[in-house]
Design a protein around this motif. Structure first.
Motif, PDB file in Angstrom:
ATOM      1  N   ARG A   9       0.859  -1.176   0.000  1.00  0.00           N
ATOM      2  CA  ARG A   9       0.000   0.000   0.000  1.00  0.00           C
ATOM      3  C   ARG A   9       0.897   1.228   0.000  1.00  0.00           C
ATOM      4  N   ASN A  10       0.393   2.320  -0.531  1.00  0.00           N
ATOM      5  CA  ASN A  10       1.161   3.558  -0.604  1.00  0.00           C
ATOM      6  C   ASN A  10       0.623   4.558   0.408  1.00  0.00           C
ATOM      7  N   PHE A  11       1.555   5.238   1.076  1.00  0.00           N
ATOM      8  CA  PHE A  11       1.217   6.215   2.103  1.00  0.00           C
ATOM      9  C   PHE A  11       1.971   7.496   1.799  1.00  0.00           C
ATOM     10  N   SER A  25       5.950   3.078   0.644  1.00  0.00           N
ATOM     11  CA  SER A  25       5.107   1.902   0.478  1.00  0.00           C
ATOM     12  C   SER A  25       5.412   0.881   1.565  1.00  0.00           C
ATOM     13  N   GLY A  26       4.427   0.057   1.834  1.00  0.00           N
ATOM     14  CA  GLY A  26       4.589  -0.999   2.823  1.00  0.00           C
ATOM     15  C   GLY A  26       3.308  -1.787   2.930  1.00  0.00           C
ATOM     16  N   ALA A  33       5.788   4.065   7.984  1.00  0.00           N
ATOM     17  CA  ALA A  33       6.206   5.068   8.966  1.00  0.00           C
ATOM     18  C   ALA A  33       7.667   4.863   9.361  1.00  0.00           C
ATOM     19  N   LEU A  34       8.107   3.617   9.489  1.00  0.00           N
ATOM     20  CA  LEU A  34       9.510   3.351   9.811  1.00  0.00           C
ATOM     21  C   LEU A  34      10.429   3.844   8.697  1.00  0.00           C
ATOM     22  N   LYS A  35      10.008   3.669   7.456  1.00  0.00           N
ATOM     23  CA  LYS A  35      10.799   4.167   6.330  1.00  0.00           C
ATOM     24  C   LYS A  35      10.885   5.688   6.372  1.00  0.00           C
TER      25      LYS A  35
END
Length: 104
Positions: A9-11, A25-26, A33-35
């Motif tokens: 998913r893209n944030f 993405s994650g 959020a960690l990225k």
């Protein structure tokens, strides 16, 4: 309908106001959020790291995931590969909640 475990998913990282500066993405909001947190100014140690609010809007929805994030520099492990630098950036996040944007 359950999500497929391989679905990314893209944030979008929201800055001041409604501007969205980056997309991460994650599979989960926390992973994205960690990225994003690893891009913060890194402190000398985790206890010295300043915490910043990260607001990530899930693309295609009106949900904004709110996290508190911080980053710090740490020595790389002794068994690191040759390409890895001697110091690495570590990060952590803590979920603060979810906000729902009003539909336009």
């Amino acid at each position: 309908m359950a999500r497929d475990t391989d679905d990314k998913r893209n944030f979008a990282l929201r800055g001041d106001g409604d501007d969205e500066t980056s997309v991460f993405s994650g599979r989960t909001p926390r992973q994205a959020a960690l990225k994003a947190a690893r891009r913060l100014d890194a402190a000398d140690g985790e206890e010295n790291a300043s915490r910043e609010e990260l607001r990530l809007r899930e693309k295609g929805t009106h949900k904004v995931h709110i996290y508190e994030g911080w980053a710090w520099n740490e020595e790389a492990p002794s068994d690191k590969p040759d390409w890895m630098p001697d110091t690495i950036t570590e990060a952590n996040v803590s979920k603060q909640g979810i906000e729902h944007l009003e539909a336009l």
